[in-house]
Design a protein around this motif. Structure first.
Motif, PDB file in Angstrom:
ATOM      1  N   ASN A 151      -4.232   5.999  11.970  1.00 31.24           N
ATOM      2  CA  ASN A 151      -4.227   7.762  11.713  1.00 31.24           C
ATOM      3  C   ASN A 151      -3.102   7.786  11.044  1.00 31.24           C
ATOM      4  OD1 ASN A 151      -2.556  10.291  12.246  1.00 31.24           O
ATOM      5  ND2 ASN A 151      -4.290  10.763  13.127  1.00 31.24           N
ATOM      6  N   ASN A 152      -2.316   7.247  11.212  1.00 32.36           N
ATOM      7  CA  ASN A 152      -1.219   6.880  10.222  1.00 32.36           C
ATOM      8  C   ASN A 152      -0.168   5.917   9.996  1.00 32.36           C
ATOM      9  OD1 ASN A 152       1.298   7.602  11.921  1.00 32.36           O
ATOM     10  ND2 ASN A 152      -0.232   9.854  12.401  1.00 32.36           N
ATOM     11  N   GLN A 177       3.956   4.635   9.586  1.00 30.22           N
ATOM     12  CA  GLN A 177       4.967   5.196   9.675  1.00 30.22           C
ATOM     13  C   GLN A 177       5.871   3.144   9.948  1.00 30.22           C
ATOM     14  OE1 GLN A 177       6.458   7.616  12.878  1.00 30.22           O
ATOM     15  NE2 GLN A 177       4.095   8.042  12.451  1.00 30.22           N
ATOM     16  N   LEU A 211       6.545   8.522   6.391  1.00 31.02           N
ATOM     17  CA  LEU A 211       5.382   8.067   6.891  1.00 31.02           C
ATOM     18  C   LEU A 211       4.115   8.523   6.460  1.00 31.02           C
ATOM     19  CD1 LEU A 211       3.671  10.392   9.702  1.00 31.02           C
ATOM     20  CD2 LEU A 211       2.603  10.238   8.425  1.00 31.02           C
ATOM     21  N   ARG A 237       0.037   9.126   6.181  1.00 29.44           N
ATOM     22  CA  ARG A 237      -1.668   9.123   6.504  1.00 29.44           C
ATOM     23  C   ARG A 237      -2.185   8.165   5.909  1.00 29.44           C
ATOM     24  NH1 ARG A 237       0.029  12.770  10.267  1.00 29.44           N
ATOM     25  NH2 ARG A 237       0.999  14.211   9.830  1.00 29.44           N
ATOM     26  N   SER A 238      -3.517   8.572   6.588  1.00 33.15           N
ATOM     27  CA  SER A 238      -4.585   7.447   6.284  1.00 33.15           C
ATOM     28  C   SER A 238      -4.662   7.509   4.875  1.00 33.15           C
ATOM     29  CB  SER A 238      -5.165   6.991   7.853  1.00 33.15           C
ATOM     30  OG  SER A 238      -5.680   8.675   7.517  1.00 33.15           O
ATOM     31  N   GLU A 272      -3.732   8.853   2.652  1.00 32.94           N
ATOM     32  CA  GLU A 272      -2.872   8.702   0.667  1.00 32.94           C
ATOM     33  C   GLU A 272      -2.762   7.029   0.875  1.00 32.94           C
ATOM     34  OE1 GLU A 272       0.476  10.532   3.511  1.00 32.94           O
ATOM     35  OE2 GLU A 272       0.064  12.203   2.333  1.00 32.94           O
ATOM     36  N   THR A 313       2.167   1.696  13.787  1.00 34.45           N
ATOM     37  CA  THR A 313       0.292   2.023  13.640  1.00 34.45           C
ATOM     38  C   THR A 313       0.702   2.753  14.582  1.00 34.45           C
ATOM     39  OG1 THR A 313      -0.483  -0.160  14.592  1.00 34.45           O
ATOM     40  CG2 THR A 313      -0.582   0.205  11.539  1.00 34.45           C
ATOM     41  N   ASP A 355       3.175  12.443  14.378  1.00 38.10           N
ATOM     42  CA  ASP A 355       4.217  12.149  13.657  1.00 38.10           C
ATOM     43  C   ASP A 355       5.285  11.721  13.754  1.00 38.10           C
ATOM     44  OD1 ASP A 355       3.910  15.950  12.164  1.00 38.10           O
ATOM     45  OD2 ASP A 355       2.940  14.230  11.616  1.00 38.10           O
TER      46      ASP A 355
END
Lengths: 112, 116
Positions: free
Chosen positions: A30-31, A33, A48, A50-51, A53, A91, B103
């Protein structure tokens, strides 16, 4: 290899130089960091991405993400002695579990 | 707004005793994660909790370890009958719920458990 592996494991550079560390992962995310950990302390979130970006900047930090290669890199420009720390990628899986998987870390030493 | 608080910061237990580690998340955060870190290693996920619910405990040993996050009060990680291999730093992190996905996490200073 485990989800989230950084390389190199250790990096020693002179103040003012750039430091690049890489993170590879195995499954869809998903993202991703990046965190910093000073010796004996908790982790501090840096950035962070994101997938969907490909690149992100924050001050002297630049992060790239290549989902086709399942890899990310963190670049610290014009490094300072205060950047000495361990750097971890984390991740967040895109599988519904939303579990954060931390890598093994890169220990960066910036020499004054 | 105080950060994530953990106590105690250092805990020494003899083999066979119980260890209780406490974590108070940041104000407004309803998600708590516990991690374990051995020297020179990364963080290993243990458990993810929301208020009164264990969402994912897949990283926690089935025996001797338990975690809770009650409606009132801090989250507790409990280790019964500690063994020397439980010696590690235990970190708690919290995050707010997010509509865009998961986040950043905010970490506490950790509890260093030493089993003698």
């Amino acid at each position: 290899s485990q989800q989230g592996e950084e390389d190199p494991q250790a990096l020693s550079i002179q103040e003012g130089e750039n430091a690049t560390m890489n993170c590879s992962y195995k499954t869809s995310i998903n993202n991703l960091q990046w965190y910093r950990q000073n010796s004996g302390r908790g982790l501090v979130h840096l950035i962070l991405i994101r997938s969907n970006e490909r690149e992100k900047h924050s001050g002297r930090l630049r992060v790239t993400l290549d989902t086709s290669k399942k890899s990310s890199s963190l670049l610290i420009t014009a490094s300072r002695a205060a950047d000495t720390a361990s750097y971890f990628c984390a991740t967040v899986l895109d599988s519904g579990t939303y579990k954060y998987i931390f890598g093994t870390g890169t220990r960066l030493k910036v020499l004054a | 707004n105080a950060g994530v608080m953990q106590n105690p910061r250092h805990l020494v237990r003899r083999r066979g005793q119980e260890a209780r580690l406490r974590c108070s998340p940041m104000k407004g955060h309803s998600h708590v994660y516990w991690y374990r870190q051995l020297p020179e290693e990364g963080l290993k996920f243990m458990v993810y909790l929301q208020k009164e619910n264990i969402i994912d405990e897949s990283g926690m040993p089935k025996e001797r370890f338990s975690a809770e996050f009650p409606k009132e009060g801090p989250s507790i990680l409990r280790i019964q009958q500690v063994v020397r291999g439980d010696s590690a730093a235990y970190f708690c992190a919290s995050s707010p719920p997010s509509r865009t996905g998961w986040d950043e996490q905010y970490f506490g200073p950790g509890t260093r458990l030493t089993v003698t």
